[in-house]
Scaffold this active site. Sequence first.
Site, PDB file in Angstrom:
ATOM      1  N   THR A  78      48.678  52.983  34.106  1.00  0.00           N
ATOM      2  CA  THR A  78      48.002  51.917  34.017  1.00  0.00           C
ATOM      3  C   THR A  78      48.291  50.607  33.161  1.00  0.00           C
ATOM      4  O   THR A  78      48.752  51.293  32.001  1.00  0.00           O
ATOM      5  CB  THR A  78      46.432  51.949  34.449  1.00  0.00           C
ATOM      6  OG1 THR A  78      45.717  50.591  34.533  1.00  0.00           O
ATOM      7  CG2 THR A  78      45.942  52.328  33.013  1.00  0.00           C
ATOM      8  N   GLY A  79      48.248  49.606  33.180  1.00  0.00           N
ATOM      9  CA  GLY A  79      48.592  48.613  32.247  1.00  0.00           C
ATOM     10  C   GLY A  79      49.665  47.755  32.458  1.00  0.00           C
ATOM     11  O   GLY A  79      49.983  47.497  33.907  1.00  0.00           O
ATOM     12  N   THR A 130      44.630  49.044  37.444  1.00  0.00           N
ATOM     13  CA  THR A 130      45.281  50.055  38.372  1.00  0.00           C
ATOM     14  C   THR A 130      44.743  51.296  38.295  1.00  0.00           C
ATOM     15  O   THR A 130      44.262  51.807  37.507  1.00  0.00           O
ATOM     16  CB  THR A 130      47.006  50.202  38.166  1.00  0.00           C
ATOM     17  OG1 THR A 130      47.421  48.926  37.939  1.00  0.00           O
ATOM     18  CG2 THR A 130      47.504  51.106  39.087  1.00  0.00           C
ATOM     19  N   THR A 159      47.274  49.206  43.465  1.00  0.00           N
ATOM     20  CA  THR A 159      46.930  48.212  42.646  1.00  0.00           C
ATOM     21  C   THR A 159      47.600  46.720  43.464  1.00  0.00           C
ATOM     22  O   THR A 159      47.933  47.000  44.219  1.00  0.00           O
ATOM     23  CB  THR A 159      47.857  48.228  41.479  1.00  0.00           C
ATOM     24  OG1 THR A 159      47.527  47.375  40.450  1.00  0.00           O
ATOM     25  CG2 THR A 159      49.490  47.866  41.602  1.00  0.00           C
ATOM     26  N   ARG A 165      56.488  39.245  42.521  1.00  0.00           N
ATOM     27  CA  ARG A 165      56.548  40.165  41.448  1.00  0.00           C
ATOM     28  C   ARG A 165      56.134  41.649  41.855  1.00  0.00           C
ATOM     29  O   ARG A 165      54.986  41.949  42.562  1.00  0.00           O
ATOM     30  CB  ARG A 165      55.688  39.845  40.080  1.00  0.00           C
ATOM     31  CG  ARG A 165      55.669  40.946  38.886  1.00  0.00           C
ATOM     32  CD  ARG A 165      54.319  41.653  39.054  1.00  0.00           C
ATOM     33  NE  ARG A 165      54.260  42.538  37.921  1.00  0.00           N
ATOM     34  CZ  ARG A 165      53.514  43.448  37.766  1.00  0.00           C
ATOM     35  NH1 ARG A 165      52.556  43.662  38.555  1.00  0.00           N
ATOM     36  NH2 ARG A 165      53.426  43.991  36.379  1.00  0.00           N
ATOM     37  N   SER A 210      41.298  44.411  40.883  1.00  0.00           N
ATOM     38  CA  SER A 210      42.551  44.906  40.634  1.00  0.00           C
ATOM     39  C   SER A 210      43.304  45.561  41.492  1.00  0.00           C
ATOM     40  O   SER A 210      44.569  46.203  41.427  1.00  0.00           O
ATOM     41  CB  SER A 210      42.665  45.867  39.341  1.00  0.00           C
ATOM     42  OG  SER A 210      41.963  44.889  38.261  1.00  0.00           O
TER      43      SER A 210
HETATM   44  N1  GLY Z   1      50.413  48.555  36.288  1.00  0.00           N
HETATM   45  C1  GLY Z   1      50.258  47.731  37.465  1.00  0.00           C
HETATM   46  C2  GLY Z   1      51.188  46.579  37.285  1.00  0.00           C
HETATM   47  O1  GLY Z   1      51.628  46.180  36.502  1.00  0.00           O
HETATM   48  O2  GLY Z   1      51.268  46.000  38.518  1.00  0.00           O
END
Ligand code: GLY
Length: 328
Positions: free
Chosen positions: A238-239, A187, A205, A215, A85
Amino acid sequence: MNSRRKFLQNTLFGSIAAGNAAFWAKTAEQFDHSAKDALPAVIATWGPNVKATAAAWQVLSTGGRALDAVEAGVRVPEADPADTSVGYGGLPDRDGNVTLDACIMDEFGNAGSVSFLQHIMHPISVARRVMEKTPHVMLVGEGALQFALNEGFKKENLLTDNARKAWEDWKVKSEYKPQINVERHDTIGMIALDKQQRIAGACTTSGLAFKMHGRVGDSPVIGAGMFADNEVGGAAATGLGELVLRTLGSFLVVEEMRRGAHPQKAVETAVKRIASKYPEQTNENQVGFIAMDKKGRHGAFGIHPGFNYVLYQRGENKVFEAASLKSR
Ligand code: GLY
């Protein structure tokens, strides 16, 4: 089985089996420390990041600066090919490109960020250079890469054989759906408080696995993926980045602490904000926040169970399960 999952099963759940369940049941607020020995301290998202907090502690325990600690800390997973990740070994987008996002803040409120950066193993260090060597806060894509190369960073292939295989397997169905607590979405966010009571934060991340090309999530956005204010404290997320971006979650956590909230209450407010604004997406996605204030008090909270974090404080590097809005 991915190494993160193994870690969770063997270490975290192992420690419950070994008799630590009562300890785990406490929320961060119940661990309240505002004593003098609460400094230095460092907190990071996700249990497997114990090596990252150890690297940060090395800096903090010898009197170093919080900014150096968070950079040294998050460089650990950035260089770890087993971490799918973050950085090298991160899972690619749906076209097979590893694209990285990172941001950093120091105790003066300076900030640096890179996003959609390819081929550079340590985006956090590029973000720091953006902060320290340019008049800007954020560089993206080709411009960020050019800057990194001019600064002497090496161009590398970050797509490992494992990540390539995972992408090739994914392409068979090409179904895109983020999933709760899946190791593809871990992340690292880190907040450090040094012996001189300086706060700094970092977040890095490879973003959502198999995301659309181009993105960018919350992690490189100051105030979304991470925010630190030396008057108050810091927070990181994170998430699912889209939920954090729409609510500027880390900024919200720090502002709640500024209004006097304990870090635990502050992270709960940010999670509840997401849940009240986006109930349907909340049901299906995970977001977790960590926070630390200037007294060395901390908080951590997720939408769903399964979010955990590492706290290195008083010489002990420990993993804790965060409380959550929803139950199993
Ligand atoms: N929290 C990291 C992402 O959505 O890329």
